[in-house]
Scaffold this motif. Structure first.
Motif, short mmCIF file in Angstrom:
data_model
loop_
_atom_site.label_atom_id
_atom_site.label_comp_id
_atom_site.label_asym_id
_atom_site.label_seq_id
_atom_site.Cartn_x
_atom_site.Cartn_y
_atom_site.Cartn_z
N ALA A 135 0.82 -1.21 0.00
CA ALA A 135 0.00 0.00 0.00
C ALA A 135 0.86 1.26 0.00
O ALA A 135 0.42 2.32 -0.46
CB ALA A 135 -0.93 0.00 1.21
N GLU A 136 2.10 1.15 0.51
CA GLU A 136 3.00 2.30 0.52
C GLU A 136 3.48 2.67 -0.88
O GLU A 136 4.05 3.75 -1.07
CB GLU A 136 4.20 2.02 1.43
N ALA A 137 3.26 1.80 -1.85
CA ALA A 137 3.64 2.09 -3.24
C ALA A 137 2.42 2.38 -4.10
O ALA A 137 2.51 2.38 -5.33
CB ALA A 137 4.42 0.92 -3.82
N ALA A 138 1.29 2.65 -3.46
CA ALA A 138 0.04 2.82 -4.20
C ALA A 138 0.08 4.00 -5.16
O ALA A 138 -0.59 3.98 -6.20
CB ALA A 138 -1.12 2.97 -3.22
N HIS A 139 0.84 5.04 -4.84
CA HIS A 139 0.85 6.24 -5.67
C HIS A 139 2.04 6.31 -6.61
O HIS A 139 2.27 7.34 -7.25
CB HIS A 139 0.81 7.49 -4.78
N GLU A 140 2.78 5.22 -6.72
CA GLU A 140 3.92 5.16 -7.63
C GLU A 140 3.44 4.87 -9.06
O GLU A 140 2.36 4.32 -9.28
CB GLU A 140 4.88 4.04 -7.21
N ALA A 141 4.28 5.24 -10.02
CA ALA A 141 4.10 4.71 -11.38
C ALA A 141 4.55 3.25 -11.37
O ALA A 141 5.52 2.89 -10.70
CB ALA A 141 4.93 5.52 -12.37
N TRP A 142 3.83 2.40 -12.11
CA TRP A 142 4.10 0.96 -12.06
C TRP A 142 4.49 0.42 -13.43
O TRP A 142 4.06 0.91 -14.47
CB TRP A 142 2.86 0.21 -11.56
N THR A 156 -5.44 -0.05 -7.06
CA THR A 156 -5.19 -0.46 -8.44
C THR A 156 -3.96 0.27 -8.93
O THR A 156 -3.91 1.50 -8.88
CB THR A 156 -6.39 -0.11 -9.34
N PRO A 157 -2.94 -0.44 -9.39
CA PRO A 157 -1.70 0.24 -9.77
C PRO A 157 -1.88 1.10 -11.02
O PRO A 157 -2.63 0.75 -11.92
CB PRO A 157 -0.73 -0.91 -10.02
N ASP A 158 -1.18 2.22 -11.04
CA ASP A 158 -1.15 3.08 -12.22
C ASP A 158 -0.05 2.55 -13.13
O ASP A 158 1.13 2.90 -13.01
CB ASP A 158 -0.84 4.53 -11.79
N VAL A 159 -0.43 1.66 -14.04
CA VAL A 159 0.55 1.00 -14.90
C VAL A 159 0.87 1.90 -16.09
O VAL A 159 -0.01 2.18 -16.93
CB VAL A 159 0.02 -0.36 -15.39
N VAL A 160 2.10 2.35 -16.16
CA VAL A 160 2.52 3.25 -17.24
C VAL A 160 3.42 2.55 -18.26
O VAL A 160 3.58 3.04 -19.38
CB VAL A 160 3.24 4.49 -16.68
N HIS A 161 4.01 1.41 -17.87
CA HIS A 161 4.86 0.65 -18.79
C HIS A 161 4.54 -0.83 -18.65
O HIS A 161 4.21 -1.30 -17.56
CB HIS A 161 6.34 0.88 -18.50
N HIS A 162 4.67 -1.56 -19.75
CA HIS A 162 4.43 -3.00 -19.76
C HIS A 162 5.65 -3.72 -20.29
O HIS A 162 6.29 -3.25 -21.25
CB HIS A 162 3.23 -3.35 -20.65
N ALA A 163 6.01 -4.83 -19.67
CA ALA A 163 7.20 -5.58 -20.07
C ALA A 163 6.87 -7.06 -20.19
O ALA A 163 6.11 -7.61 -19.40
CB ALA A 163 8.33 -5.38 -19.07
N LEU A 164 7.46 -7.71 -21.17
CA LEU A 164 7.32 -9.15 -21.35
C LEU A 164 8.36 -9.90 -20.53
O LEU A 164 8.09 -10.97 -19.98
CB LEU A 164 7.46 -9.51 -22.83
N GLY A 192 9.48 3.78 -12.80
CA GLY A 192 8.41 3.16 -12.04
C GLY A 192 8.94 2.08 -11.13
O GLY A 192 10.17 1.86 -11.04
N VAL A 193 8.03 1.40 -10.44
CA VAL A 193 8.38 0.26 -9.58
C VAL A 193 7.70 -0.98 -10.15
O VAL A 193 6.79 -0.88 -10.98
CB VAL A 193 7.95 0.51 -8.12
#
Length: 301
Positions: free
Chosen positions: A190-197, A220-228, A242-243
């Motif tokens: 929850a401490e990372a809730a406001h991070e970019a993910w 709900t994470p703010d997903v800004v990047h996606h990785a395979l 992001g984290v």
């Protein structure tokens, strides 16, 4: 008398969901696959497929037949094992598959150990995702798979497959060096809730685990990047974009300016071994399963 080849076509339709997909997997044309099922229906005197929209679905008679078909396939596999038994000594070719981390951390060292201890046994490894692994098992192209437990897997009650727990792989929060959470022994997500993910791509088996872990922490994470690939995610974190949540079994590129922090509540994914129904009794498979359990016991530090 039932033609087992036609019965296999019906099993494939049930497994893949459509006649077209089953035909593709069996290297048939859709019309040839349909003909096999029509002939099987005539042989039995029952309807096996019925229209549903623009496609077809299995009839109740077909569903009943499939329960027997799976049992017939299991007995046939056991008959082959009995005929090829060599006093219980592992020998021949063992075909295994798994997703990338499972291959790197578990299947590769297992193959090396088996090669040293059982010179008459040859291990063949194929990298494959979770859905592909179940398809390869169904078709008899592999003997043993390591899969992640996902909501889309066949249920444990599905007698076509024998799925057994192997290990729990915890997720760590990966943050850039110097991040406010980097010095913590453990962190509440929850401490990372406001991070970019940074999250796995949509089709990844791990994506539901990551989103579920965040949901359990209340956000709900703010997903800004996606990785395979996990190392792609690690490089994005290293550039402070992001984290990410990364399984502990995933070996990340060394010397990146990132820190792995353990999470409260132990979010994790479950890894399973999977064989065809009854396949675990084959000496080579049973030996491989023992090696995998030994490796799994020390894999997660």
């Amino acid at each position: 008398m039932i033609d087992l080849r036609r019965l296999h076509v019906l099993r494939a339709v049930a497994h893949y969901g459509t006649v077209t997909a089953a035909a593709r997997a069996l290297h048939f044309t859709p019309s040839a696959a349909s003909q096999q099922i029509r002939q099987l229906a005539r042989d039995l005197g029952v309807d096996l497929l019925e229209p549903q929209g623009r496609g077809v679905r299995l009839t109740p008679a077909a569903e009943s037949l499939l329960a027997h078909a799976d049992a017939i396939q299991a007995r046939w596999d056991q008959a082959e094992l009995d005929l090829r038994a060599d006093h219980g000594a592992p020998s021949g070719v063992l075909r295994v598959t798994g997703f990338p981390v499972a291959v790197s951390v578990l299947l590769a060292p297992m193959a090396a150990r088996l090669g040293e201890r059982h010179p008459r046994l040859s291990v063949r490894i194929t990298e494959a995702g979770v859905p592909e692994s179940f398809d390869l098992l169904f078709e008899g192209d592999i003997d043993l798979a390591i899969v992640e437990s996902t909501p889309h897997n066949p249920p444990l009650s599905d007698t076509r497959f024998d799925q057994q727990p192997l290990l729990d792989d915890p997720f760590d929060l990966v943050v850039p060096d110097g991040h406010r959470l980097a010095g913590r022994a453990r962190v509440d997500l929850a401490e990372a809730a406001h991070e970019a993910w940074i999250a796995p791509v949509e089709e990844s088996a791990c994506r539901p685990h990551v989103l579920s872990a965040c949901g359990a922490a209340g956000f709900t994470p703010d997903v800004v990047h996606h990785a395979l690939d996990w190392n792609v995610a690690a490089h994005l974190v290293a550039h402070r974009l992001g984290v990410a949540l990364v399984p502990r079994l995933a070996h990340l590129t060394p010397h990146l300016p990132i820190t792995r922090v353990r999470c409260e509540g132990n979010p994790h994914r479950k890894l399973l071994t999977c064989t065809r129904g009854g396949g675990h009794a084959r000496p080579a498979v049973a030996t491989a399963l023992r090696e995998l359990r030994e490796l799994a016991a020390t894999a997660v530090a």
